[in-house]
Design an enzyme around this catalytic site. Structure first.
Site, PDB file in Angstrom:
ATOM      1  CG  ASP A   1      -2.192   1.028   1.267  1.00 27.97           C
ATOM      2  OD1 ASP A   1      -2.215   1.609   0.425  1.00 27.97           O
ATOM      3  OD2 ASP A   1      -3.010   1.153   2.112  1.00 27.97           O
TER       4      ASP A   1
ATOM      5  CG  ASP B   1      -3.474   3.934  -3.411  1.00 25.88           C
ATOM      6  OD1 ASP B   1      -4.172   2.906  -4.129  1.00 25.88           O
ATOM      7  OD2 ASP B   1      -3.838   4.722  -2.671  1.00 25.88           O
ATOM      8  CD  GLU B   2      -5.523  -0.936  -1.808  1.00 29.68           C
ATOM      9  OE1 GLU B   2      -5.354  -1.839  -0.770  1.00 29.68           O
ATOM     10  OE2 GLU B   2      -6.505  -0.214  -1.747  1.00 29.68           O
TER      11      GLU B   2
END
Length: 355
Positions: free
Chosen positions: A8, A102-103
């Protein structure tokens, strides 16, 4: 036994802005368009100290942190950085399941790299992200997907947390049930009414009683409370739906939402440009002042071909909202669904059933 990592990126959009503009470093940065109808896309950790969070109305963020620097989002730039990060992950395993820019989840049970453990791989990925992008990422390592996601949040920002197989039950027991994926405010309240507020209490509850009360999800809750998750990492999961929504500072009637719907259509269309798949169905979502959620959808003969066409169909869907004219709304969203690959024959089913 499987070995999972959840990566993350830390305050991703805001961190990219701070990296690229040194004058923003150390300052409270809010990634959002200014305006009464805008929402926060991301907030730096300096802004989070003041209570600013993603999906918060921008005007509220400004009240909480008057000194915040507002930066309009640049998704093209964020996507480019995300691709860099994805390439780093793929050095270690082909089993990478992105959840967003983003993850991502990784299955490193049989890694490509010669590193000896999932923990070592997570350390290497974080170090390579820092060296090659100038950004930080947090990581969680665990024997189950849902545990890896919990773990990645445990030592944010820029942290690494490992849950070993023999630690799972003790780790889960004191956690609030809200930490389990899928347990929102409504389910949390229903469980609390049964005297269940922690995962340990959920584990002690009779699985058949949970199933009788909550259906299949009740059994799923019992399994998760015991650390059981059969979820697998699914690389390159095809896009199924895309949407954007805004929550208003003040509740508004349906007739006052046209400009917002057009803006949301533009933003949804921009997000749609990030996938080669084609959407057949347009969805309008509304939430009333009383938190009642309505959706209206339409699958035209030909897929929407532009943001303007998407906006037009979404506005037409307003006519299918049969609530009184004086009903006030606190949220509106515009979405695309029923995606298909360009070389496939699109299905005819709508994203939602009849309204």
């Amino acid at each position: 036994m499987h070995k999972f990592i959840h990566i993350d990126m830390d305050a991703f959009y805001a961190s990219v802005e701070q990296r690229d503009d040194p004058s923003l470093r150390g300052r409270p940065v809010v990634v959002a368009w200014r305006g009464a109808r805008s929402v926060v896309c991301a907030a730096s950790y300096e802004a989070r100290v003041f209570g600013v969070r993603s999906a918060m109305p921008a005007v509220r963020a400004e009240r909480l942190c008057p000194d915040a620097v507002f930066v309009p989002p640049d998704f093209t730039r964020y996507k480019a950085v995300s691709q860099q990060v994805r390439a780093i992950m793929l050095r270690h395993t082909d089993l990478v399941e992105p959840l967003s820019l983003d993850e991502a989840y990784l299955d490193v049970t049989a890694p490509k790299s010669a590193l000896g453990s999932a923990t070592a791989i997570a350390r290497a990925i974080r170090a390579q992200i820092r060296e090659e992008t100038g950004l930080t990422a947090s990581a969680g390592v665990a024997p189950a997907k849902f545990l890896a996601k919990i773990a990645s949040d445990w030592r944010k920002p820029d942290g690494l947390f490992v849950i070993r197989p023999n630690e799972v039950l003790d780790f889960l027991a004191p956690l609030p049930v809200a930490r389990i994926h899928g347990v929102g405010k409504v389910m949390e309240g229903k469980l609390a009414a049964l005297g269940i507020t922690t995962v340990g209490q959920l584990r002690a509850a009779d699985a058949h009683a949970l199933q009788a009360r909550f259906g299949r999800y009740g059994l799923r809750l019992s399994e998760l409370a015991h650390g059981i998750d059969h979820g697998e990492v699914r690389p390159d999961r095809p896009t199924q739906s895309i949407s954007t929504e805004d929550t208003f500072e003040h509740d508004l009637p349906l007739g006052a939402l046209d400009d917002t719907i057009r803006d949301l259509a533009t933003r949804t269309w921009a997000a749609r440009d990030r996938t080669p798949r084609i959407a057949r169905t347009v969805v309008l979502k509304l939430k009333t002042r009383e938190f009642r959620i309505l959706t209206r959808s339409h699958t035209p003969e030909h897929p929407p071909a532009s943001a303007a066409m998407l906006a037009r169909i979404a506005l037409e869907l307003c006519a299918r909202v049969d609530l009184p004219a004086d009903t006030l709304y606190r949220l509106v969203g515009v979405g695309l669904g029923n995606f298909f690959d360009p070389d496939d024959t699109p299905g005819q089913a709508e994203l939602f059933g009849p309204p």
